[in-house]
Design a protein around this motif. Structure first.
Motif, PDB file in Angstrom:
ATOM      1  N   ARG A 207       0.838  -1.207   0.000  1.00  0.00           N
ATOM      2  CA  ARG A 207       0.000   0.000   0.000  1.00  0.00           C
ATOM      3  C   ARG A 207       0.865   1.246   0.000  1.00  0.00           C
ATOM      4  O   ARG A 207       2.052   1.201   0.306  1.00  0.00           O
ATOM      5  CB  ARG A 207      -0.925   0.003   1.225  1.00  0.00           C
ATOM      6  CG  ARG A 207      -1.872  -1.179   1.279  1.00  0.00           C
ATOM      7  CD  ARG A 207      -2.764  -1.112   2.505  1.00  0.00           C
ATOM      8  NE  ARG A 207      -1.976  -1.240   3.736  1.00  0.00           N
ATOM      9  CZ  ARG A 207      -1.650  -2.394   4.287  1.00  0.00           C
ATOM     10  NH1 ARG A 207      -2.017  -3.528   3.706  1.00  0.00           N
ATOM     11  NH2 ARG A 207      -0.956  -2.438   5.403  1.00  0.00           N
ATOM     12  N   GLY A 208       0.241   2.373  -0.322  1.00  0.00           N
ATOM     13  CA  GLY A 208       0.957   3.644  -0.297  1.00  0.00           C
ATOM     14  C   GLY A 208       1.776   3.869  -1.551  1.00  0.00           C
ATOM     15  O   GLY A 208       1.877   3.015  -2.427  1.00  0.00           O
ATOM     16  N   GLY A 209       2.386   5.057  -1.615  1.00  0.00           N
ATOM     17  CA  GLY A 209       3.168   5.429  -2.786  1.00  0.00           C
ATOM     18  C   GLY A 209       4.650   5.507  -2.503  1.00  0.00           C
ATOM     19  O   GLY A 209       5.180   4.819  -1.620  1.00  0.00           O
ATOM     20  N   ARG A 210       5.308   6.405  -3.229  1.00  0.00           N
ATOM     21  CA  ARG A 210       6.762   6.511  -3.142  1.00  0.00           C
ATOM     22  C   ARG A 210       7.220   6.919  -1.750  1.00  0.00           C
ATOM     23  O   ARG A 210       8.226   6.403  -1.242  1.00  0.00           O
ATOM     24  CB  ARG A 210       7.260   7.535  -4.172  1.00  0.00           C
ATOM     25  CG  ARG A 210       8.772   7.680  -4.203  1.00  0.00           C
ATOM     26  CD  ARG A 210       9.207   8.599  -5.313  1.00  0.00           C
ATOM     27  NE  ARG A 210       8.646   9.946  -5.149  1.00  0.00           N
ATOM     28  CZ  ARG A 210       8.840  10.940  -6.004  1.00  0.00           C
ATOM     29  NH1 ARG A 210       9.545  10.728  -7.094  1.00  0.00           N
ATOM     30  NH2 ARG A 210       8.307  12.123  -5.788  1.00  0.00           N
ATOM     31  N   ASP A 211       6.489   7.841  -1.100  1.00  0.00           N
ATOM     32  CA  ASP A 211       6.905   8.297   0.230  1.00  0.00           C
ATOM     33  C   ASP A 211       6.886   7.155   1.241  1.00  0.00           C
ATOM     34  O   ASP A 211       7.797   7.027   2.070  1.00  0.00           O
ATOM     35  CB  ASP A 211       5.997   9.433   0.703  1.00  0.00           C
ATOM     36  CG  ASP A 211       6.202  10.716  -0.092  1.00  0.00           C
ATOM     37  OD1 ASP A 211       7.238  10.813  -0.784  1.00  0.00           O
ATOM     38  OD2 ASP A 211       5.333  11.609  -0.028  1.00  0.00           O
ATOM     39  N   SER A 212       5.842   6.333   1.184  1.00  0.00           N
ATOM     40  CA  SER A 212       5.746   5.201   2.102  1.00  0.00           C
ATOM     41  C   SER A 212       6.869   4.211   1.845  1.00  0.00           C
ATOM     42  O   SER A 212       7.460   3.657   2.779  1.00  0.00           O
ATOM     43  CB  SER A 212       4.394   4.503   1.942  1.00  0.00           C
ATOM     44  OG  SER A 212       3.335   5.368   2.293  1.00  0.00           O
ATOM     45  N   CYS A 213       7.162   3.991   0.577  1.00  0.00           N
ATOM     46  CA  CYS A 213       8.222   3.061   0.214  1.00  0.00           C
ATOM     47  C   CYS A 213       9.576   3.560   0.716  1.00  0.00           C
ATOM     48  O   CYS A 213      10.378   2.801   1.264  1.00  0.00           O
ATOM     49  CB  CYS A 213       8.241   2.892  -1.301  1.00  0.00           C
ATOM     50  SG  CYS A 213       9.175   1.467  -1.874  1.00  0.00           S
ATOM     51  N   CYS A 214       9.815   4.854   0.556  1.00  0.00           N
ATOM     52  CA  CYS A 214      11.079   5.447   1.030  1.00  0.00           C
ATOM     53  C   CYS A 214      11.198   5.360   2.541  1.00  0.00           C
ATOM     54  O   CYS A 214      12.278   5.101   3.077  1.00  0.00           O
ATOM     55  CB  CYS A 214      11.175   6.898   0.571  1.00  0.00           C
ATOM     56  SG  CYS A 214      11.452   7.090  -1.205  1.00  0.00           S
ATOM     57  N   ALA A 215      10.066   5.560   3.230  1.00  0.00           N
ATOM     58  CA  ALA A 215      10.075   5.484   4.691  1.00  0.00           C
ATOM     59  C   ALA A 215      10.418   4.070   5.163  1.00  0.00           C
ATOM     60  O   ALA A 215      11.188   3.876   6.110  1.00  0.00           O
ATOM     61  CB  ALA A 215       8.718   5.910   5.248  1.00  0.00           C
ATOM     62  N   ALA A 216       9.858   3.058   4.481  1.00  0.00           N
ATOM     63  CA  ALA A 216      10.148   1.671   4.843  1.00  0.00           C
ATOM     64  C   ALA A 216      11.612   1.337   4.582  1.00  0.00           C
ATOM     65  O   ALA A 216      12.273   0.674   5.391  1.00  0.00           O
ATOM     66  CB  ALA A 216       9.232   0.730   4.067  1.00  0.00           C
ATOM     67  N   LEU A 217      12.130   1.793   3.449  1.00  0.00           N
ATOM     68  CA  LEU A 217      13.546   1.550   3.130  1.00  0.00           C
ATOM     69  C   LEU A 217      14.456   2.202   4.158  1.00  0.00           C
ATOM     70  O   LEU A 217      15.453   1.620   4.587  1.00  0.00           O
ATOM     71  CB  LEU A 217      13.861   2.088   1.734  1.00  0.00           C
ATOM     72  CG  LEU A 217      13.468   1.212   0.548  1.00  0.00           C
ATOM     73  CD1 LEU A 217      13.691   1.961  -0.758  1.00  0.00           C
ATOM     74  CD2 LEU A 217      14.258  -0.087   0.555  1.00  0.00           C
ATOM     75  N   HIS A 218      14.103   3.429   4.553  1.00  0.00           N
ATOM     76  CA  HIS A 218      14.902   4.147   5.554  1.00  0.00           C
ATOM     77  C   HIS A 218      14.913   3.370   6.875  1.00  0.00           C
ATOM     78  O   HIS A 218      15.961   3.250   7.531  1.00  0.00           O
ATOM     79  CB  HIS A 218      14.335   5.543   5.765  1.00  0.00           C
ATOM     80  CG  HIS A 218      15.049   6.323   6.831  1.00  0.00           C
ATOM     81  ND1 HIS A 218      16.280   6.913   6.626  1.00  0.00           N
ATOM     82  CD2 HIS A 218      14.715   6.587   8.129  1.00  0.00           C
ATOM     83  CE1 HIS A 218      16.669   7.528   7.733  1.00  0.00           C
ATOM     84  NE2 HIS A 218      15.745   7.334   8.662  1.00  0.00           N
ATOM     85  N   THR A 219      13.742   2.822   7.268  1.00  0.00           N
ATOM     86  CA  THR A 219      13.659   2.059   8.512  1.00  0.00           C
ATOM     87  C   THR A 219      14.520   0.811   8.452  1.00  0.00           C
ATOM     88  O   THR A 219      15.239   0.487   9.406  1.00  0.00           O
ATOM     89  CB  THR A 219      12.199   1.681   8.808  1.00  0.00           C
ATOM     90  OG1 THR A 219      11.410   2.868   8.921  1.00  0.00           O
ATOM     91  CG2 THR A 219      12.091   0.887  10.093  1.00  0.00           C
ATOM     92  N   LEU A 220      14.463   0.095   7.343  1.00  0.00           N
ATOM     93  CA  LEU A 220      15.281  -1.112   7.206  1.00  0.00           C
ATOM     94  C   LEU A 220      16.767  -0.773   7.224  1.00  0.00           C
ATOM     95  O   LEU A 220      17.570  -1.483   7.843  1.00  0.00           O
ATOM     96  CB  LEU A 220      14.922  -1.852   5.917  1.00  0.00           C
ATOM     97  CG  LEU A 220      13.597  -2.626   5.927  1.00  0.00           C
ATOM     98  CD1 LEU A 220      13.313  -3.226   4.554  1.00  0.00           C
ATOM     99  CD2 LEU A 220      13.618  -3.734   6.981  1.00  0.00           C
ATOM    100  N   ARG A 221      17.139   0.298   6.547  1.00  0.00           N
ATOM    101  CA  ARG A 221      18.552   0.698   6.550  1.00  0.00           C
ATOM    102  C   ARG A 221      19.005   1.089   7.951  1.00  0.00           C
ATOM    103  O   ARG A 221      20.148   0.832   8.336  1.00  0.00           O
ATOM    104  CB  ARG A 221      18.760   1.851   5.578  1.00  0.00           C
ATOM    105  CG  ARG A 221      18.705   1.411   4.109  1.00  0.00           C
ATOM    106  CD  ARG A 221      18.683   2.567   3.170  1.00  0.00           C
ATOM    107  NE  ARG A 221      18.587   2.127   1.771  1.00  0.00           N
ATOM    108  CZ  ARG A 221      18.243   2.900   0.769  1.00  0.00           C
ATOM    109  NH1 ARG A 221      17.957   4.178   0.977  1.00  0.00           N
ATOM    110  NH2 ARG A 221      18.173   2.407  -0.461  1.00  0.00           N
TER     111      ARG A 221
END
Length: 260
Positions: A207-221
């Protein structure tokens, strides 16, 4: 009656550093006729081969490496309980790197997972995965597609939605365990190059767009997890793409089916 049997045929892993993965014997073996001396391998066989491949590559790079996968075979089936020698001999015959065998009833298998410090529990039964998640053990379902997964490269999929919405996990304990496991996987992944790795980490955002995807990537990193591939589905069903990409297992803060 809960009992754990050590497999002296394989080198035992460092208890403080190893990533313990428990797999049910129903997923590893197909029960055949009573006179079959050795069980046929089941859907989890490519997974166990891929886990072993990661260990082999880590030890090739550093013979003193202690961050390794440690596999525990869990048996709760009463009939198989009576044939534990056949399970052990089948494991040896097929060359599976299983460190311990945990025999338990359906009522106390959670106790066995906790006593063996299991970091990830893999099963074909949704009820078992749910029970383990509720007790703080990261769990995932092994789908039929697992039989066609690569045995040379372990493919771990993270649910990006649960990464940025950790409150959706079943319990605080399971959320903390999921974060700990992802950190260990991230540390393993960093030991290999980008182009020649036996371990691939993929994030799927439903779900969600680019911002959500970037937020998830940032959390994993932030947890130390470098992602090899990212898929942003923006609300599209994830089942078809996951079936095509064929992950060995799908990780969220709880448990999940690839068909969802």
């Amino acid at each position: 009656m809960l009992s754990t049997v050590r497999n002296d045929d394989v080198t035992q892993k460092d208890a403080d550093r190893a990533v313990v993965v428990a797999v049910t014997s129903r997923a590893v073996f197909e029960c055949g006729a009573d006179d079959d001396e050795v069980y046929k391998v089941g859907r989890a066989f490519p997974l166990l081969q891929a886990l072993r491949r990661v260990n082999e590559r880590l030890l090739e790079q550093d013979s003193a490496e202690t961050l390794l996968f440690d596999v525990v075979l869990v048996t709760t089936d009463r009939q198989q309980q009576q044939q534990r020698s056949r399970i052990i001999s089948s494991t040896r015959r097929h060359g599976l790197e299983v460190g311990r065998f945990c025999f338990s009833s359906e009522e106390d298998f959670i106790e066995g997972l906790l006593k063996n410090s299991v970091g990830l529990f893999l099963t074909t039964e949704g009820d078992e995965a749910s029970q383990a998640s509720q007790k703080g053990v990261v769990s995932a379902l092994l789908e039929q597609q697992t039989t066609s997964c690569s045995s040379e490269k372990l493919r771990v999929f993270f649910c990006g939605d649960s990464v940025i919405q950790p409150e959706t996990g079943p319990t605080p304990a399971s959320r903390a365990a999921a974060q700990s496991f992802s950190t260990q996987v991230g540390e393993m992944r960093r030991k290999f190059s980008m182009t020649d790795s036996p371990l691939s980490v993929v994030m799927v955002m439903s779900r969600g767009g680019r911002d959500s995807c970037c937020a998830a990537l940032h959390t994993l990193r932030f947890r130390g997890v470098s992602v090899d591939e990212v898929y942003c589905l923006a609300g599209a069903p994830r089942g078809p793409i996951l079936s095509e990409l064929r992950p060995h297992f799908w990780l969220s803060d709880g448990f999940s089916s690839l068909e969802e």
